[in-house]
Design a protein around this motif. Structure first.
Motif, PDB file in Angstrom:
ATOM      1  N   LYS A 142      16.390  29.224  -1.072  1.00  0.00           N
ATOM      2  CA  LYS A 142      15.024  29.451  -0.595  1.00  0.00           C
ATOM      3  C   LYS A 142      14.550  28.230   0.186  1.00  0.00           C
ATOM      4  O   LYS A 142      13.916  27.333  -0.368  1.00  0.00           O
ATOM      5  N   MET A 143      14.881  28.196   1.468  1.00  0.00           N
ATOM      6  CA  MET A 143      14.517  27.066   2.307  1.00  0.00           C
ATOM      7  C   MET A 143      14.115  27.539   3.693  1.00  0.00           C
ATOM      8  O   MET A 143      14.625  28.538   4.175  1.00  0.00           O
ATOM      9  N   VAL A 144      13.198  26.814   4.288  1.00  0.00           N
ATOM     10  CA  VAL A 144      12.840  27.013   5.686  1.00  0.00           C
ATOM     11  C   VAL A 144      12.750  25.631   6.326  1.00  0.00           C
ATOM     12  O   VAL A 144      12.527  24.635   5.648  1.00  0.00           O
ATOM     13  N   ILE A 145      12.922  25.604   7.624  1.00  0.00           N
ATOM     14  CA  ILE A 145      12.811  24.357   8.372  1.00  0.00           C
ATOM     15  C   ILE A 145      11.538  24.420   9.206  1.00  0.00           C
ATOM     16  O   ILE A 145      11.334  25.362   9.971  1.00  0.00           O
ATOM     17  N   TYR A 146      10.675  23.430   9.037  1.00  0.00           N
ATOM     18  CA  TYR A 146       9.474  23.322   9.861  1.00  0.00           C
ATOM     19  C   TYR A 146       9.849  22.434  11.041  1.00  0.00           C
ATOM     20  O   TYR A 146       9.907  21.213  10.933  1.00  0.00           O
ATOM     21  N   LYS A 147      10.151  23.045  12.159  1.00  0.00           N
ATOM     22  CA  LYS A 147      10.691  22.332  13.315  1.00  0.00           C
ATOM     23  C   LYS A 147       9.708  21.382  13.983  1.00  0.00           C
ATOM     24  O   LYS A 147      10.107  20.446  14.647  1.00  0.00           O
ATOM     25  N   GLY A 148       8.417  21.589  13.802  1.00  0.00           N
ATOM     26  CA  GLY A 148       7.434  20.707  14.421  1.00  0.00           C
ATOM     27  C   GLY A 148       7.418  19.314  13.820  1.00  0.00           C
ATOM     28  O   GLY A 148       6.965  18.361  14.439  1.00  0.00           O
ATOM     29  N   GLY A 149       7.921  19.198  12.597  1.00  0.00           N
ATOM     30  CA  GLY A 149       7.925  17.915  11.926  1.00  0.00           C
ATOM     31  C   GLY A 149       6.524  17.443  11.581  1.00  0.00           C
ATOM     32  O   GLY A 149       5.532  18.139  11.802  1.00  0.00           O
ATOM     33  N   TYR A 150       6.450  16.257  11.020  1.00  0.00           N
ATOM     34  CA  TYR A 150       5.156  15.712  10.624  1.00  0.00           C
ATOM     35  C   TYR A 150       4.223  15.549  11.821  1.00  0.00           C
ATOM     36  O   TYR A 150       3.036  15.834  11.727  1.00  0.00           O
ATOM     37  N   LYS A 151       4.762  15.141  12.948  1.00  0.00           N
ATOM     38  CA  LYS A 151       3.922  14.975  14.134  1.00  0.00           C
ATOM     39  C   LYS A 151       3.322  16.308  14.571  1.00  0.00           C
ATOM     40  O   LYS A 151       2.161  16.377  14.948  1.00  0.00           O
ATOM     41  N   GLN A 197      10.235  13.700  10.851  1.00  0.00           N
ATOM     42  CA  GLN A 197       9.047  13.053  11.393  1.00  0.00           C
ATOM     43  C   GLN A 197       8.569  13.763  12.666  1.00  0.00           C
ATOM     44  O   GLN A 197       7.392  13.873  12.908  1.00  0.00           O
ATOM     45  N   SER A 198       9.515  14.244  13.479  1.00  0.00           N
ATOM     46  CA  SER A 198       9.145  14.925  14.716  1.00  0.00           C
ATOM     47  C   SER A 198      10.166  16.014  15.028  1.00  0.00           C
ATOM     48  O   SER A 198      11.203  16.113  14.382  1.00  0.00           O
ATOM     49  N   SER A 199       9.874  16.788  16.054  1.00  0.00           N
ATOM     50  CA  SER A 199      10.794  17.862  16.452  1.00  0.00           C
ATOM     51  C   SER A 199      12.077  17.311  17.085  1.00  0.00           C
ATOM     52  O   SER A 199      13.033  18.049  17.277  1.00  0.00           O
ATOM     53  N   GLN A 200      12.095  16.048  17.391  1.00  0.00           N
ATOM     54  CA  GLN A 200      13.275  15.432  18.009  1.00  0.00           C
ATOM     55  C   GLN A 200      14.372  15.116  16.988  1.00  0.00           C
ATOM     56  O   GLN A 200      15.499  14.824  17.359  1.00  0.00           O
ATOM     57  N   CYS A 201      14.048  15.172  15.726  1.00  0.00           N
ATOM     58  CA  CYS A 201      14.986  14.828  14.654  1.00  0.00           C
ATOM     59  C   CYS A 201      15.714  16.084  14.177  1.00  0.00           C
ATOM     60  O   CYS A 201      15.130  17.153  14.110  1.00  0.00           O
ATOM     61  N   ASP A 202      16.976  15.935  13.830  1.00  0.00           N
ATOM     62  CA  ASP A 202      17.738  17.094  13.338  1.00  0.00           C
ATOM     63  C   ASP A 202      18.188  16.939  11.883  1.00  0.00           C
ATOM     64  O   ASP A 202      18.974  17.716  11.384  1.00  0.00           O
ATOM     65  N   TYR A 203      17.659  15.946  11.179  1.00  0.00           N
ATOM     66  CA  TYR A 203      18.070  15.743   9.792  1.00  0.00           C
ATOM     67  C   TYR A 203      17.669  16.905   8.891  1.00  0.00           C
ATOM     68  O   TYR A 203      18.378  17.232   7.946  1.00  0.00           O
TER      69      TYR A 203
END
Length: 80
Positions: free
Chosen positions: A59-68, A38-44
């Motif tokens: 084949k994975m990437v993490i979008y650190k900005g999250g939905y917010k 949901q946000s960059s504060q989450c580490d799930y």
């Protein structure tokens, strides 16, 4: 639940504690997966990344900005 608060178009909700990750995502094993919270504060998303790595997903990437971060950036293009 965070997913119900808003999500990136065409996203699927994968609860971090799901015991059926491989069954749920099996059809996507060769696809590029973009993991986010949901946000960059989450580490799930990072924890899910490592969990899926152990299940053979590559084949994975993490979008650190999250939905917010996504909505703040004003992203409005179709991911298809």
């Amino acid at each position: 639940q965070d997913y119900d608060l808003g999500h990136i178009p065409d996203a699927i909700n994968i609860p971090f504690n799901s015991t059926h990750l491989e069954a749920t995502l099996g059809a996507y094993k060769s696809s590029l997966l973009v993991l986010y919270c949901q946000s960059s504060q989450c580490d799930y998303s990072e924890k899910l990344y490592y969990k899926l790595t152990h299940l053979g997903f590559e084949k994975m990437v993490i979008y650190k900005g999250g939905y917010k971060g996504w909505t703040h950036a004003g992203v409005s293009f179709d991911l298809k």
